[in-house]
Design a protein around this motif. Structure first.
Motif, short mmCIF file in Angstrom:
data_model
loop_
_atom_site.label_atom_id
_atom_site.label_comp_id
_atom_site.label_asym_id
_atom_site.label_seq_id
_atom_site.Cartn_x
_atom_site.Cartn_y
_atom_site.Cartn_z
N LYS A 193 0.83 -1.22 0.00
CA LYS A 193 0.00 0.00 0.00
C LYS A 193 0.85 1.26 0.00
O LYS A 193 0.43 2.30 -0.47
CB LYS A 193 -0.98 0.00 1.16
N GLY A 231 1.23 -5.41 11.36
CA GLY A 231 0.26 -4.76 12.26
C GLY A 231 -1.14 -4.64 11.68
O GLY A 231 -2.11 -4.47 12.41
N HIS A 232 -1.27 -4.71 10.35
CA HIS A 232 -2.58 -4.58 9.71
C HIS A 232 -3.20 -5.92 9.34
O HIS A 232 -4.17 -5.97 8.59
CB HIS A 232 -2.49 -3.68 8.48
N SER A 250 -5.04 -7.95 11.09
CA SER A 250 -6.44 -8.06 11.51
C SER A 250 -7.36 -7.30 10.57
O SER A 250 -8.51 -7.71 10.34
CB SER A 250 -6.62 -7.52 12.93
N VAL A 251 -6.87 -6.18 10.01
CA VAL A 251 -7.67 -5.38 9.08
C VAL A 251 -7.97 -6.21 7.83
O VAL A 251 -9.11 -6.25 7.34
CB VAL A 251 -6.92 -4.08 8.70
N ASN A 310 -10.40 -9.09 8.71
CA ASN A 310 -11.79 -8.63 8.80
C ASN A 310 -12.46 -8.59 7.43
O ASN A 310 -13.65 -8.85 7.31
CB ASN A 310 -11.86 -7.23 9.44
N LEU A 328 -8.56 -12.83 14.19
CA LEU A 328 -7.26 -13.43 14.53
C LEU A 328 -6.96 -13.17 16.00
O LEU A 328 -7.47 -12.21 16.58
CB LEU A 328 -6.16 -12.83 13.66
N LEU A 348 -4.88 -11.52 17.58
CA LEU A 348 -3.82 -10.51 17.53
C LEU A 348 -4.28 -9.20 18.16
O LEU A 348 -5.45 -8.85 18.09
CB LEU A 348 -3.43 -10.20 16.08
N GLU A 349 -3.32 -8.48 18.74
CA GLU A 349 -3.54 -7.09 19.12
C GLU A 349 -2.40 -6.26 18.54
O GLU A 349 -1.23 -6.62 18.68
CB GLU A 349 -3.60 -6.94 20.64
N SER A 350 -2.74 -5.15 17.88
CA SER A 350 -1.74 -4.30 17.23
C SER A 350 -1.38 -3.13 18.14
O SER A 350 -2.26 -2.38 18.55
CB SER A 350 -2.29 -3.79 15.90
N VAL A 356 -4.20 -0.92 22.12
CA VAL A 356 -4.25 -1.09 20.66
C VAL A 356 -4.19 0.27 19.99
O VAL A 356 -4.91 1.19 20.38
CB VAL A 356 -5.55 -1.82 20.25
N SER A 357 -3.30 0.42 19.03
CA SER A 357 -3.24 1.68 18.28
C SER A 357 -2.53 1.44 16.96
O SER A 357 -1.63 0.62 16.86
CB SER A 357 -2.49 2.74 19.09
N TYR A 358 -2.98 2.16 15.94
CA TYR A 358 -2.37 2.05 14.61
C TYR A 358 -1.64 3.34 14.25
O TYR A 358 -1.45 3.64 13.08
CB TYR A 358 -3.45 1.76 13.57
N THR A 359 -1.26 4.15 15.24
CA THR A 359 -0.76 5.50 14.96
C THR A 359 0.73 5.59 14.63
O THR A 359 1.20 6.66 14.28
CB THR A 359 -1.02 6.43 16.16
#
Lengths: 91, 416
Positions: free
Chosen positions: B65, B239-240, B242-243, B246, B252, B254-256, B302-305
């Motif tokens: 991406k 880290g993505h 689980s995205v 979905n 899964l 998992l925790e990101s 959990v955070s995607y930042t």
């Protein structure tokens, strides 16, 4: 790093709190009847959402009370704070 | 593809290095591929490379991406080691380490693999017992490991403060001499160049938006560059993960979470090894540019930042300063975060799923870089044969149902 508005103490820095993970995971009502798959779902599988997620937090270095938070995990913005036992807000 | 050599270096110097061939193409995606890999990091590119090289499948695309190696591959602290406690992990990580040892030659690309050793410190009696146990376990698995007492630690890395008066005194440590570091960007670039040469399409700036399913099997991917048909999808999205899961209606275990690292200003050579400390969560090495490379811990939410909290860095630096008082006046140059996908047992998942043709390589958590070549090799085997290799059989998704976990929390020589 962000500010959390504890429903009992008001706004405090995130480092006073302990994250408790995904909220509204209900403990199985009849654990003895659960299959291995259902146990795995309950114990391990998580939504791990990128976006608004409902989660539990504990004010570990404050009032030590648990509560729920709706937080956008893509930018750490907190949408709503609500108490334990309350239903998640509909977005 | 032109081979890199001393001759090609001299030849290109005459044209001021302006005429080097592009290392990989920038293709437009085809309508259909035999296999699509989601994620152009080290693990994804290595998977494509071994699929092409060992399984002779050339009709492959790698979708990324952003740009290749711009995620966790370019954000880690480049440490490579295989001193894991459990047999399954030892097999997995030492398989990777053995490939690392010949990787630059194999790829004709200098990944700057440097076997400078990795030392793990013990700060209390329990650490001493755990590290001694792990040393024995490693040696039974054929992995080099030695236990060092405090004097030997000091001799191996003289800048460590071994005074008994510090808050967490150094009581001993372990050393794996075959362990070390590599240049992380070069790993992605080297695999990309070699995979591209064998016909793999590396498609950057192409984000996956949806997975099309026909009942229990996959049919293709909705992407920002249109729909692409395929029967096999390998997800290597860190880290993505689980995205992506979905999109296929899967969950899964998992925790990101954000994991941070930082580098100092460059200085002359001062530390010629990698030193890790589990108890105080601080690890440090020095890059070839001279920067101290320091790894901190994860946040607990959990955070995607890709940011992380300041107090995590502060905690790590205070531990570094106590262990290395000589660094007290160093200034930090950069700090960053990466999103790591952590499994409940701190071990990875290289597995088939309940959906036919959908495979996941994830859950590497805070320590995936070291496994890059092994992970790619074993995941390629899993996708090509629709069966795991014996080295990754234990790392299936089913272990969370059967309870046969590979529990490396605290056992793997570093806090996860």
């Amino acid at each position: 790093m962000f500010i959390i508005n504890c429903p009992y103490c008001g706004e405090r820095d995130q480092q006073e709190f302990k994250a408790g993970g995904e909220a509204h995971i209900e403990r199985p009502k009849q654990p003895t009847e659960l299959s291995d798959d259902e146990w795995a779902e309950y114990l391990f599988m998580r939504k791990n959402i990128k976006g608004v997620q409902f989660e539990r937090w504990n004010h570990a270095h404050g009032c030590r009370k648990w509560f729920n938070v709706a937080r956008d995990t893509s930018n750490d913005e907190i949408k709503v704070v609500y108490k334990m036992g309350e239903k998640p807000p509909l977005e | 593809m032109k081979k890199y050599s001393l001759y090609s270096l001299i030849k290109n110097s005459f044209s001021y290095h302006e005429n080097w061939q592009r290392a990989w193409r920038d293709p437009i995606p085809k309508k259909e591929y035999e296999i699509i890999i989601i994620g152009g990091g080290g693990h994804g590119l290595a998977t494509a490379y071994y699929l092409a090289k060992k399984h002779n499948i050339r009709n492959i695309a790698v979708l990324e991406k952003g740009w290749i190696g711009g995620g966790n591959t370019g954000r880690n602290t480049t440490i490579i080691r295989s001193n894991y406690l459990w047999d399954a992990s030892a097999g997995l990580y030492d398989h990777a380490l053995k490939i690392w040892e010949g990787l630059s030659q194999e790829l004709n690309y200098n990944v700057m693999f440097s076997q400078r050793g990795v030392m793990n410190l013990a700060h209390n009696l329990q650490d001493v017992r755990d590290l001694k146990r792990r040393t024995h376990a490693n040696r039974l698995n054929g992995i080099d490991a030695v236990y060092l007492n405090t004097e030997e630690v000091k001799k191996f890395c003289p800048i460590i403060n071994t005074s008994p008066d510090i808050r967490y005194p150094v009581l001993g440590g372990t050393l794996q001499r075959r362990a070390g570091t590599a240049r992380h960007d070069a790993v992605a670039w080297g695999y990309a160049r070699s995979a591209d040469e064998m016909g793999v399409d590396i498609i950057q700036n192409c984000e996956v938006k949806g997975i099309k399913r026909n009942g229990g099997s996959v049919e293709g991917l909705e992407t920002t560059k249109g729909f692409i048909k395929t029967k096999k999808i390998g997800v290597v999205a860190a880290g993505h993960s689980s995205v992506i899961a979905n999109m296929a209606g899967l969950r899964l275990p998992l925790e990101s979470k954000p994991l941070q690292a930082l580098v100092s200003e460059p200085v002359k050579p001062i530390i010629d090894t990698v030193v890790m400390s589990n108890a105080v969560h601080a690890y440090v090495s020095q890059s070839d540019k001279g920067e101290l490379v320091i790894g901190a811990g994860t946040d607990d939410y959990v955070s995607y930042t890709q940011k992380g909290s300041h107090q995590i860095v502060e905690g790590t630096l205070s531990a570094i300063l106590e262990l290395y008082p000589i660094f007290s006046r160093m200034r930090m140059l950069r700090q960053w975060g990466g999103i790591v996908d952590i499994c409940p047992d701190a071990s990875p998942i290289l597995s088939k799923t309940s959906i036919k043709g959908l495979y996941f390589n994830c859950g590497w958590g805070t320590g995936g870089f070291k496994a890059t070549p092994g992970s790619g090799d074993l995941f390629a085997h899993t996708i090509a044969n629709d069966e795991p290799h014996k080295l990754n059989a234990a790392f299936n998704l089913n272990r969370f149902i059967s309870g046969d976990l590979v529990d490396e929390h605290g056992a793997a020589a570093v806090a996860h």
